[in-house]
Design a protein around this motif. Sequence first.
Motif, PDB file in Angstrom:
ATOM      1  N   SER A   1       0.825  -1.209   0.000  1.00 49.84           N
ATOM      2  CA  SER A   1       0.000   0.000   0.000  1.00 49.84           C
ATOM      3  C   SER A   1       0.856   1.255   0.000  1.00 49.84           C
ATOM      4  O   SER A   1       0.562   2.230  -0.709  1.00 49.84           O
ATOM      5  N   ALA A   2       1.939   1.255   0.786  1.00 49.58           N
ATOM      6  CA  ALA A   2       2.830   2.419   0.816  1.00 49.58           C
ATOM      7  C   ALA A   2       3.530   2.596  -0.531  1.00 49.58           C
ATOM      8  O   ALA A   2       3.655   3.715  -1.035  1.00 49.58           O
ATOM      9  N   ALA A   3       3.979   1.471  -1.103  1.00 52.73           N
ATOM     10  CA  ALA A   3       4.640   1.540  -2.407  1.00 52.73           C
ATOM     11  C   ALA A   3       3.652   1.987  -3.481  1.00 52.73           C
ATOM     12  O   ALA A   3       4.013   2.730  -4.391  1.00 52.73           O
ATOM     13  N   PHE A   4       2.399   1.539  -3.363  1.00 52.34           N
ATOM     14  CA  PHE A   4       1.381   1.946  -4.335  1.00 52.34           C
ATOM     15  C   PHE A   4       1.149   3.448  -4.284  1.00 52.34           C
ATOM     16  O   PHE A   4       0.986   4.096  -5.322  1.00 52.34           O
ATOM     17  N   LEU A   5       1.153   4.002  -3.080  1.00 51.08           N
ATOM     18  CA  LEU A   5       0.985   5.448  -2.945  1.00 51.08           C
ATOM     19  C   LEU A   5       2.147   6.181  -3.607  1.00 51.08           C
ATOM     20  O   LEU A   5       1.945   7.158  -4.342  1.00 51.08           O
ATOM     21  N   ARG A   6       3.369   5.694  -3.380  1.00 48.41           N
ATOM     22  CA  ARG A   6       4.539   6.320  -4.007  1.00 48.41           C
ATOM     23  C   ARG A   6       4.450   6.198  -5.523  1.00 48.41           C
ATOM     24  O   ARG A   6       4.711   7.163  -6.256  1.00 48.41           O
ATOM     25  N   GLY A   7       4.078   5.022  -6.014  1.00 52.88           N
ATOM     26  CA  GLY A   7       3.956   4.831  -7.457  1.00 52.88           C
ATOM     27  C   GLY A   7       2.900   5.734  -8.060  1.00 52.88           C
ATOM     28  O   GLY A   7       3.072   6.253  -9.162  1.00 52.88           O
ATOM     29  N   SER A   8       1.811   5.955  -7.331  1.00 58.25           N
ATOM     30  CA  SER A   8       0.752   6.823  -7.825  1.00 58.25           C
ATOM     31  C   SER A   8       1.235   8.265  -7.930  1.00 58.25           C
ATOM     32  O   SER A   8       0.905   8.973  -8.896  1.00 58.25           O
ATOM     33  N   VAL A   9       2.013   8.710  -6.944  1.00 56.35           N
ATOM     34  CA  VAL A   9       2.563  10.067  -6.989  1.00 56.35           C
ATOM     35  C   VAL A   9       3.511  10.218  -8.172  1.00 56.35           C
ATOM     36  O   VAL A   9       3.515  11.241  -8.866  1.00 56.35           O
ATOM     37  N   ILE A  10       4.316   9.180  -8.428  1.00 54.54           N
ATOM     38  CA  ILE A  10       5.219   9.220  -9.581  1.00 54.54           C
ATOM     39  C   ILE A  10       4.417   9.310 -10.876  1.00 54.54           C
ATOM     40  O   ILE A  10       4.719  10.112 -11.759  1.00 54.54           O
ATOM     41  N   LEU A  11       3.378   8.486 -10.994  1.00 55.17           N
ATOM     42  CA  LEU A  11       2.563   8.489 -12.198  1.00 55.17           C
ATOM     43  C   LEU A  11       1.902   9.844 -12.441  1.00 55.17           C
ATOM     44  O   LEU A  11       1.816  10.314 -13.574  1.00 55.17           O
ATOM     45  N   LEU A  12       1.458  10.484 -11.375  1.00 56.05           N
ATOM     46  CA  LEU A  12       0.672  11.697 -11.527  1.00 56.05           C
ATOM     47  C   LEU A  12       1.512  12.966 -11.591  1.00 56.05           C
ATOM     48  O   LEU A  12       1.204  13.875 -12.373  1.00 56.05           O
ATOM     49  N   ILE A  13       2.585  13.054 -10.775  1.00 49.03           N
ATOM     50  CA  ILE A  13       3.229  14.352 -10.572  1.00 49.03           C
ATOM     51  C   ILE A  13       4.736  14.338 -10.748  1.00 49.03           C
ATOM     52  O   ILE A  13       5.304  15.207 -11.419  1.00 49.03           O
ATOM     53  N   THR A  14       5.432  13.379 -10.152  1.00 47.41           N
ATOM     54  CA  THR A  14       6.888  13.490 -10.048  1.00 47.41           C
ATOM     55  C   THR A  14       7.655  12.645 -11.053  1.00 47.41           C
ATOM     56  O   THR A  14       8.887  12.714 -11.102  1.00 47.41           O
ATOM     57  N   GLY A  15       6.982  11.841 -11.853  1.00 47.86           N
ATOM     58  CA  GLY A  15       7.671  10.930 -12.757  1.00 47.86           C
ATOM     59  C   GLY A  15       8.208  11.618 -14.005  1.00 47.86           C
ATOM     60  O   GLY A  15       8.132  12.845 -14.163  1.00 47.86           O
ATOM     61  N   THR A  16       8.739  10.817 -14.903  1.00 45.96           N
ATOM     62  CA  THR A  16       9.372  11.360 -16.111  1.00 45.96           C
ATOM     63  C   THR A  16       8.354  11.828 -17.152  1.00 45.96           C
ATOM     64  O   THR A  16       8.683  12.626 -18.017  1.00 45.96           O
ATOM     65  N   PHE A  17       7.133  11.304 -17.093  1.00 46.24           N
ATOM     66  CA  PHE A  17       6.045  11.756 -17.969  1.00 46.24           C
ATOM     67  C   PHE A  17       4.782  11.927 -17.132  1.00 46.24           C
ATOM     68  O   PHE A  17       3.795  11.222 -17.357  1.00 46.24           O
ATOM     69  N   PRO A  18       4.773  12.820 -16.152  1.00 45.52           N
ATOM     70  CA  PRO A  18       3.657  12.885 -15.201  1.00 45.52           C
ATOM     71  C   PRO A  18       2.318  13.077 -15.903  1.00 45.52           C
ATOM     72  O   PRO A  18       2.158  13.956 -16.756  1.00 45.52           O
ATOM     73  N   ALA A  19       1.367  12.214 -15.535  1.00 48.74           N
ATOM     74  CA  ALA A  19       0.072  12.216 -16.214  1.00 48.74           C
ATOM     75  C   ALA A  19      -0.653  13.541 -16.064  1.00 48.74           C
ATOM     76  O   ALA A  19      -1.408  13.942 -16.961  1.00 48.74           O
ATOM     77  N   LEU A  20      -0.470  14.226 -14.942  1.00 52.37           N
ATOM     78  CA  LEU A  20      -1.121  15.520 -14.748  1.00 52.37           C
ATOM     79  C   LEU A  20      -0.777  16.463 -15.900  1.00 52.37           C
ATOM     80  O   LEU A  20      -1.657  17.119 -16.475  1.00 52.37           O
ATOM     81  N   ASN A  21       0.496  16.550 -16.249  1.00 52.69           N
ATOM     82  CA  ASN A  21       0.909  17.420 -17.346  1.00 52.69           C
ATOM     83  C   ASN A  21       0.696  16.783 -18.710  1.00 52.69           C
ATOM     84  O   ASN A  21       0.412  17.475 -19.697  1.00 52.69           O
ATOM     85  N   LEU A  22       0.845  15.463 -18.786  1.00 52.89           N
ATOM     86  CA  LEU A  22       0.670  14.772 -20.068  1.00 52.89           C
ATOM     87  C   LEU A  22      -0.736  14.963 -20.616  1.00 52.89           C
ATOM     88  O   LEU A  22      -0.951  14.918 -21.831  1.00 52.89           O
ATOM     89  N   MET A  23      -1.705  15.206 -19.734  1.00 55.52           N
ATOM     90  CA  MET A  23      -3.079  15.427 -20.179  1.00 55.52           C
ATOM     91  C   MET A  23      -3.195  16.649 -21.087  1.00 55.52           C
ATOM     92  O   MET A  23      -4.144  16.745 -21.872  1.00 55.52           O
ATOM     93  N   THR A  24      -2.253  17.573 -21.000  1.00 60.44           N
ATOM     94  CA  THR A  24      -2.279  18.734 -21.902  1.00 60.44           C
ATOM     95  C   THR A  24      -2.244  18.271 -23.351  1.00 60.44           C
ATOM     96  O   THR A  24      -3.005  18.767 -24.199  1.00 60.44           O
ATOM     97  N   TYR A  25      -1.371  17.320 -23.646  1.00 65.25           N
ATOM     98  CA  TYR A  25      -1.277  16.795 -25.010  1.00 65.25           C
ATOM     99  C   TYR A  25      -2.519  15.977 -25.371  1.00 65.25           C
ATOM    100  O   TYR A  25      -2.984  16.009 -26.517  1.00 65.25           O
ATOM    101  N   ILE A  26      -3.040  15.226 -24.419  1.00 70.14           N
ATOM    102  CA  ILE A  26      -4.242  14.432 -24.691  1.00 70.14           C
ATOM    103  C   ILE A  26      -5.416  15.346 -25.017  1.00 70.14           C
ATOM    104  O   ILE A  26      -6.174  15.101 -25.963  1.00 70.14           O
TER     105      ILE A  26
END
Length: 424
Positions: A190-215
Amino acid sequence: MDDVTVLADRATGVHDTPLAPVPQKTVRLTGIDVARGLAVLGMYAVHVGPDPAAGGYASFFRVFEGHSAALFAVLAGVSISLMSGGRNPKTGRARTSVMLRLGTRAPLLVALGLWLTNLDTGYLVILAYYGVCFLFAIPWLRFGAKVLASAAVVAAALFPFISFLIRAQIEPRGLTFLPPDLSLEDFGSSAAFLRGSVILLITGTFPALNLMTYIFAGMALGRLDLGSARVCRRLFFGGVAVAALGYLVSWIATDLLGGMNAIYRSLGDEAAHYGMTPEQLFSLNQTWIHGTPPTTTLAWELLPTGASYTPFDFVISIGIAAAVIGGCQLVAARFTRAVRPLADLGGRVLSAYVLHFVAISLLWHEGEEGVYSMAHFLEFSAVAILAAMAWRKWIGRGPLEWALHHLSNWPKFLLPAPVPARRG
């Protein structure tokens, strides 16, 4: 990369266009797959092509850095719009079916992206981030081009700063600190899932929050009449103008109004640590601002660097993508047979994307010398194009496209049976 051709239905006329005469609109939409094919070649140029830092002819390959991934993302948005009705968004149970199909494909792409990352090729993989974006796109299927274009403008203007403020608190970074990438371990508890979710949404190399601009931008384009030469000419010339304006305003902000001086000042301690000047450190590392610019000063958001996900990067990359899509539609309508090889490759983009990572993992070890060369770029491109042409001729839908299509096609049973027309 989304760089996921499988999103579009055969009914849209985007895929597997036969060589025999077909309705004009179907032929012209072949340009969407041509654009995908160009995006694939751009990805190969970045991953195995000559290093632009080497100078000479290799310098021309710098144009692909960041912009190929952006083109993939915009095209993924186009595919979502085509899948959900194109110019006339689907309603009722038909739209519900599309929503369920996207919701089914999202976790499959996340899983596929995690598997590719686990190959340890040393390359960044965008598929998992795409999967999250497909979920985010579901509530927007009902809207037309104007609303989606407005969403893209708001996202380009605000999301980078929202990301900056959040990351400055939870994961501040300098220029040489690369953003975290996903791994299978990020979802083991559960803790790792939370970290992975933050990476996916905000801190990762292609954060989905910003990637939605292109979508959003791609979905807006997909709501236009892409079979119209007039619309495509406007996309081409308008896209070129928007990209040029983005570069111009960014140059004014960084070079004339002092943005670069603020960036260099923020690099003082980091540059001293490596025994360099701030200018040298910036020059060597500017292409590694993947999706998450440093949080040392807001001036980083003034850069036009590809894949930096700054407002100017969004404007420039969307302009380039619009120009490529419009140009490819115009060229494909006039020279359909000549661009067929690129269209065949673009029609199997998911397979081309995944299998090139598999090939890299088999051919080279991470960090191995000699990977980047013109010969490798030409070899990867030739093999991919020839394989795609043969696959289309003898089999049809790409292997991974076929699998993803059938795994997510169950919602079609929710659609009501067609009512036969009455005679007389």
